[in-house]
Design a protein around this motif. Structure first.
Motif, PDB file in Angstrom:
ATOM      1  N   TRP A  51       0.858  -1.191   0.000  1.00 39.16           N
ATOM      2  CA  TRP A  51       0.000   0.000   0.000  1.00 39.16           C
ATOM      3  C   TRP A  51       0.892   1.238   0.000  1.00 39.16           C
ATOM      4  O   TRP A  51       1.087   1.909   1.007  1.00 39.16           O
ATOM      5  N   GLN A  53       2.817   4.390  -2.915  1.00 33.15           N
ATOM      6  CA  GLN A  53       2.743   5.053  -4.227  1.00 33.15           C
ATOM      7  C   GLN A  53       3.645   4.354  -5.238  1.00 33.15           C
ATOM      8  O   GLN A  53       4.571   3.682  -4.828  1.00 33.15           O
ATOM      9  N   LEU A  55       0.865   3.474  -7.162  1.00 37.56           N
ATOM     10  CA  LEU A  55      -0.495   2.947  -7.077  1.00 37.56           C
ATOM     11  C   LEU A  55      -0.561   1.933  -5.931  1.00 37.56           C
ATOM     12  O   LEU A  55      -0.124   0.795  -6.072  1.00 37.56           O
ATOM     13  N   PRO A  56      -1.115   2.343  -4.788  1.00 36.72           N
ATOM     14  CA  PRO A  56      -1.201   1.434  -3.650  1.00 36.72           C
ATOM     15  C   PRO A  56      -2.047   0.185  -3.963  1.00 36.72           C
ATOM     16  O   PRO A  56      -3.095   0.277  -4.610  1.00 36.72           O
ATOM     17  N   THR A  99      -4.738   0.560   6.914  1.00 36.32           N
ATOM     18  CA  THR A  99      -4.936   1.308   5.680  1.00 36.32           C
ATOM     19  C   THR A  99      -6.362   1.864   5.581  1.00 36.32           C
ATOM     20  O   THR A  99      -6.579   2.976   5.132  1.00 36.32           O
ATOM     21  N   THR A 201      -6.712   3.882 -13.629  1.00 36.31           N
ATOM     22  CA  THR A 201      -6.345   5.038 -12.799  1.00 36.31           C
ATOM     23  C   THR A 201      -6.114   6.271 -13.668  1.00 36.31           C
ATOM     24  O   THR A 201      -6.583   7.374 -13.361  1.00 36.31           O
ATOM     25  N   GLY A 213      -6.317   3.629  -4.492  1.00 41.51           N
ATOM     26  CA  GLY A 213      -5.523   2.430  -4.717  1.00 41.51           C
ATOM     27  C   GLY A 213      -6.404   1.342  -5.277  1.00 41.51           C
ATOM     28  O   GLY A 213      -7.544   1.601  -5.659  1.00 41.51           O
TER      29      GLY A 213
END
Ligand SMILES: [Zn+2]
Length: 231
Positions: A51, A53, A55-56, A99, A201, A213
């Motif tokens: 999780w 960056q 893209l988690p 999260t 995304t 995410g």
């Protein structure tokens, strides 16, 4: 399947025992007790380990064994009911992860191309998302995205070729034809290279929609077996 129909189906199953779609043992549930235990053993020790960056990714289980069989049976042997327990596992894992805490988001399944969905009769990601949202209480927008391009031949392509192939795969769906301030949580059955999730995304970002995410039932990534991950 609408909620009332599924409740009715569950009620019916109490009276009419059917066979487990994975092992053929009689059961009143979607999947028998034995296969449920096997499925739950597919759970990764830390689904939120990736999780981060850009893209988690939050993935519940390791793609193999009974989980792989369950996903294949659901998709290719017409057993959409398997999506319900899978969505619950994912939802419960999400709720118990740090999260998810206090995270407001709208859940959007990765869509199938309409032709493919017509052929299969359902979109497994949408059914998993429905069950995930029933468990987590998050809002679901089934038509947040549309798949405009059939991307059948993904096998055998390199990661960059896949991304190129998927670059114009999606467009904003009818649910999001207005300004949306709440971030989106994407959901899919399997997360592999991430090319599909990145493409979705990109489409949402182009419309000013933030993507939190992606959550997936299974991933080919296995933190205990790094050599597997480079495939
Ligand atoms: Zn079974």
């Amino acid at each position: 399947m609408p909620l009332w129909m599924r409740n009715f189906q569950s009620l019916l199953n109490i009276f009419l025992k059917s066979n487990c779609p994975l092992c053929e043992r009689p059961t009143s549930q979607e999947v028998c007790q034995n296969c449920t235990q096997k499925l739950q053993r597919s759970c990764l020790p830390n689904p939120g380990v990736r999780w981060n960056q850009p893209l988690p990714v939050f993935a519940w289980g390791s793609y193999g064994g009974t989980l792989k069989l369950a996903i294949a049976t659901m998709k290719y042997k017409n057993h959409p009911e398997i999506a319900r327990p899978l969505g619950q596992y994912l939802g419960n894992a999400w709720l118990s992860s740090s999260t998810a805490r206090n995270t407001k988001c709208i859940v959007v399944p990765i869509p199938l191309h309409s032709e493919k969905q017509k052929k299969r009769g359902f979109n497994q990601a949408a059914l998993i998302a429905q069950s995930f949202c029933e468990t987590t209480g998050l809002q679901l927008k089934v038509n947040g995205l549309e798949r405009v391009q059939e991307t059948e031949a993904q096998y055998g392509l390199t990661v960059s070729e896949r991304q190129k192939n998927l670059a114009k795969a999606f467009r904003i769906g009818q649910d999001f034809r207005h300004i949306l301030k709440t971030p989106v949580l994407l959901i899919d059955d399997i997360y592999t290279t991430g090319a599909t999730a990145k493409s979705a995304t990109q489409t949402l970002h182009q419309s000013g929609i933030r993507v939190l995410g992606i959550v997936a039932t299974a991933t080919t990534f296995n933190p205990n077996n790094p050599s597997y991950n480079s495939r």
